[in-house]
Design a protein around this motif. Structure first.
Motif, PDB file in Angstrom:
ATOM      1  N   ARG A  26       0.852  -1.188   0.000  1.00 40.12           N
ATOM      2  CA  ARG A  26       0.000   0.000   0.000  1.00 40.12           C
ATOM      3  C   ARG A  26       0.891   1.243   0.000  1.00 40.12           C
ATOM      4  O   ARG A  26       1.803   1.361   0.814  1.00 40.12           O
ATOM      5  CB  ARG A  26      -0.895  -0.010   1.244  1.00 40.12           C
ATOM      6  CG  ARG A  26      -1.960   1.084   1.258  1.00 40.12           C
ATOM      7  CD  ARG A  26      -2.659   1.072   2.612  1.00 40.12           C
ATOM      8  NE  ARG A  26      -3.448  -0.128   2.799  1.00 40.12           N
ATOM      9  CZ  ARG A  26      -4.746  -0.207   2.546  1.00 40.12           C
ATOM     10  NH1 ARG A  26      -5.384   0.828   2.065  1.00 40.12           N
ATOM     11  NH2 ARG A  26      -5.398  -1.333   2.764  1.00 40.12           N
ATOM     12  N   TYR A  29      -0.977   5.274   4.008  1.00 35.35           N
ATOM     13  CA  TYR A  29      -2.146   5.180   4.871  1.00 35.35           C
ATOM     14  C   TYR A  29      -1.907   6.196   5.971  1.00 35.35           C
ATOM     15  O   TYR A  29      -1.226   5.922   6.957  1.00 35.35           O
ATOM     16  CB  TYR A  29      -2.295   3.769   5.437  1.00 35.35           C
ATOM     17  CG  TYR A  29      -3.563   3.547   6.231  1.00 35.35           C
ATOM     18  CD1 TYR A  29      -4.792   3.379   5.592  1.00 35.35           C
ATOM     19  CD2 TYR A  29      -3.533   3.496   7.619  1.00 35.35           C
ATOM     20  CE1 TYR A  29      -5.949   3.173   6.315  1.00 35.35           C
ATOM     21  CE2 TYR A  29      -4.681   3.287   8.353  1.00 35.35           C
ATOM     22  CZ  TYR A  29      -5.884   3.119   7.702  1.00 35.35           C
ATOM     23  OH  TYR A  29      -7.043   2.913   8.424  1.00 35.35           O
ATOM     24  N   ARG A  33      -6.789   9.370   7.157  1.00 29.95           N
ATOM     25  CA  ARG A  33      -7.589   8.246   6.656  1.00 29.95           C
ATOM     26  C   ARG A  33      -7.908   7.265   7.778  1.00 29.95           C
ATOM     27  O   ARG A  33      -9.029   6.747   7.858  1.00 29.95           O
ATOM     28  CB  ARG A  33      -6.845   7.538   5.527  1.00 29.95           C
ATOM     29  CG  ARG A  33      -7.638   6.384   4.931  1.00 29.95           C
ATOM     30  CD  ARG A  33      -6.998   5.839   3.687  1.00 29.95           C
ATOM     31  NE  ARG A  33      -7.732   4.712   3.171  1.00 29.95           N
ATOM     32  CZ  ARG A  33      -7.390   4.005   2.107  1.00 29.95           C
ATOM     33  NH1 ARG A  33      -6.293   4.341   1.425  1.00 29.95           N
ATOM     34  NH2 ARG A  33      -8.103   2.972   1.709  1.00 29.95           N
ATOM     35  N   TYR A  34      -6.925   6.996   8.619  1.00 30.12           N
ATOM     36  CA  TYR A  34      -7.163   6.091   9.744  1.00 30.12           C
ATOM     37  C   TYR A  34      -8.288   6.623  10.637  1.00 30.12           C
ATOM     38  O   TYR A  34      -9.233   5.892  10.983  1.00 30.12           O
ATOM     39  CB  TYR A  34      -5.884   5.912  10.561  1.00 30.12           C
ATOM     40  CG  TYR A  34      -6.111   5.213  11.882  1.00 30.12           C
ATOM     41  CD1 TYR A  34      -6.308   3.840  11.944  1.00 30.12           C
ATOM     42  CD2 TYR A  34      -6.148   5.944  13.080  1.00 30.12           C
ATOM     43  CE1 TYR A  34      -6.539   3.203  13.158  1.00 30.12           C
ATOM     44  CE2 TYR A  34      -6.369   5.308  14.289  1.00 30.12           C
ATOM     45  CZ  TYR A  34      -6.563   3.934  14.324  1.00 30.12           C
ATOM     46  OH  TYR A  34      -6.810   3.314  15.534  1.00 30.12           O
ATOM     47  N   PRO A 215      -3.550  -0.704   8.414  1.00 31.25           N
ATOM     48  CA  PRO A 215      -4.425  -0.933   7.257  1.00 31.25           C
ATOM     49  C   PRO A 215      -4.352  -2.343   6.699  1.00 31.25           C
ATOM     50  O   PRO A 215      -4.915  -2.607   5.644  1.00 31.25           O
ATOM     51  CB  PRO A 215      -3.880   0.061   6.234  1.00 31.25           C
ATOM     52  CG  PRO A 215      -2.417   0.079   6.502  1.00 31.25           C
ATOM     53  CD  PRO A 215      -2.288  -0.052   7.998  1.00 31.25           C
TER      54      PRO A 215
END
Length: 258
Positions: A26, A29, A33-34, A215
């Protein structure tokens, strides 16, 4: 609304350490976003522990930038070399670091003395925990002996509930904490979790700490509300047990004043 202390999650930011042995699939993250994903769920996130990963190496910039964004209810778990001075460790403690981490897939037998020395030193200085990640179900016997004698230890196995019950209960009986994560990997073992989780909880009611593992860089399935429902069902909807596993145990583990 059910309270959650997320005892194990990652934030992925570039640049990665020049000494990193792997790079996550990924691209990123970020904190925003978390938090957005957490706040979108019918859960009350009361804090958490953001864990430095292999691709961050020993670079402390990673948590220095992330912890202020997360706020005072969150702590960091970092990776440091044995050469760190006491002053450097205490500076990290002031910043909100509460533990060190070792990836057991990268630990050789020659490192056991160094691990023991560093783990005892950070505990003596700042009461930090030492956290071990084991990607497989087997731990070297010499390392396992060390884990059981260190002063403050947690262990994270992906898909914890599907491992040897005898070994997991041994950890808990010695005061080692187990992170309950990777439940999205164990969809096909739902009945097994109903048996294992209550037995582990009875072995040490303070020993289990839930983490979202967001994530999730190693599997296709990520944390969802289904994980919470599985824990509640496995613990027979006992509110005290559920609260201990989902937030209270980890909150007490990482915060000295709670």
């Amino acid at each position: 609304m059910q309270k959650i202390f997320d005892a194990h999650f990652h934030i992925i930011e570039r640049p990665f350490s020049i000494n990193a042995r792997k790079v996550p699939p990924r691209k990123s993250y970020l904190v925003g976003r978390y938090l957005k994903e957490c706040h979108s769920l019918p859960l009350d996130f009361v804090g958490g522990a953001v864990v430095s990963s292999a691709f961050h190496g020993d670079d402390q910039w990673y948590l220095m930038g992330i912890l202020p964004q997360l706020g005072k209810r969150y702590v960091g778990i970092t990776q440091i070399p044995n050469t760190f001075t006491d002053d450097e460790i205490m500076a990290l403690d002031e910043m909100g670091i509460r533990g060190i981490r070792f990836d057991l897939s990268r630990v050789g037998k020659n490192s056991l003395t160094e691990i023991e020395t560093l783990a005892n030193r950070v505990y003596s200085l700042a009461k930090w925990s030492t956290e071990f990640y084991s990607p497989g179900s087997q731990v070297d016997p010499e390392l396992e002996t060390l884990i059981l004698k260190l002063p403050k230890v947690s262990v994270y196995f992906p898909n914890t509930v599907c491992l040897s019950l005898i070994r997991l209960r041994q950890y808990l009986a010695h005061g080692v904490r187990l992170k309950v994560t990777g439940l999205s990997h164990a969809v096909n073992q739902k009945n097994q979790m109903k048996i294992v989780l209550p037995l582990l909880y009875r072995e040490n009611p303070q020993g289990l700490m839930f983490g979202t593992e967001l994530p999730e860089t190693q599997a296709d399935n990520c944390f969802s509300m289904a994980d919470i429902y599985r824990i509640q069902e496995a613990l027979s909807y006992d509110s005290e047990a559920v609260d201990n596993v989902l937030y209270r145990n980890a909150q007490k583990w990482y915060f000295k004043t709670i």
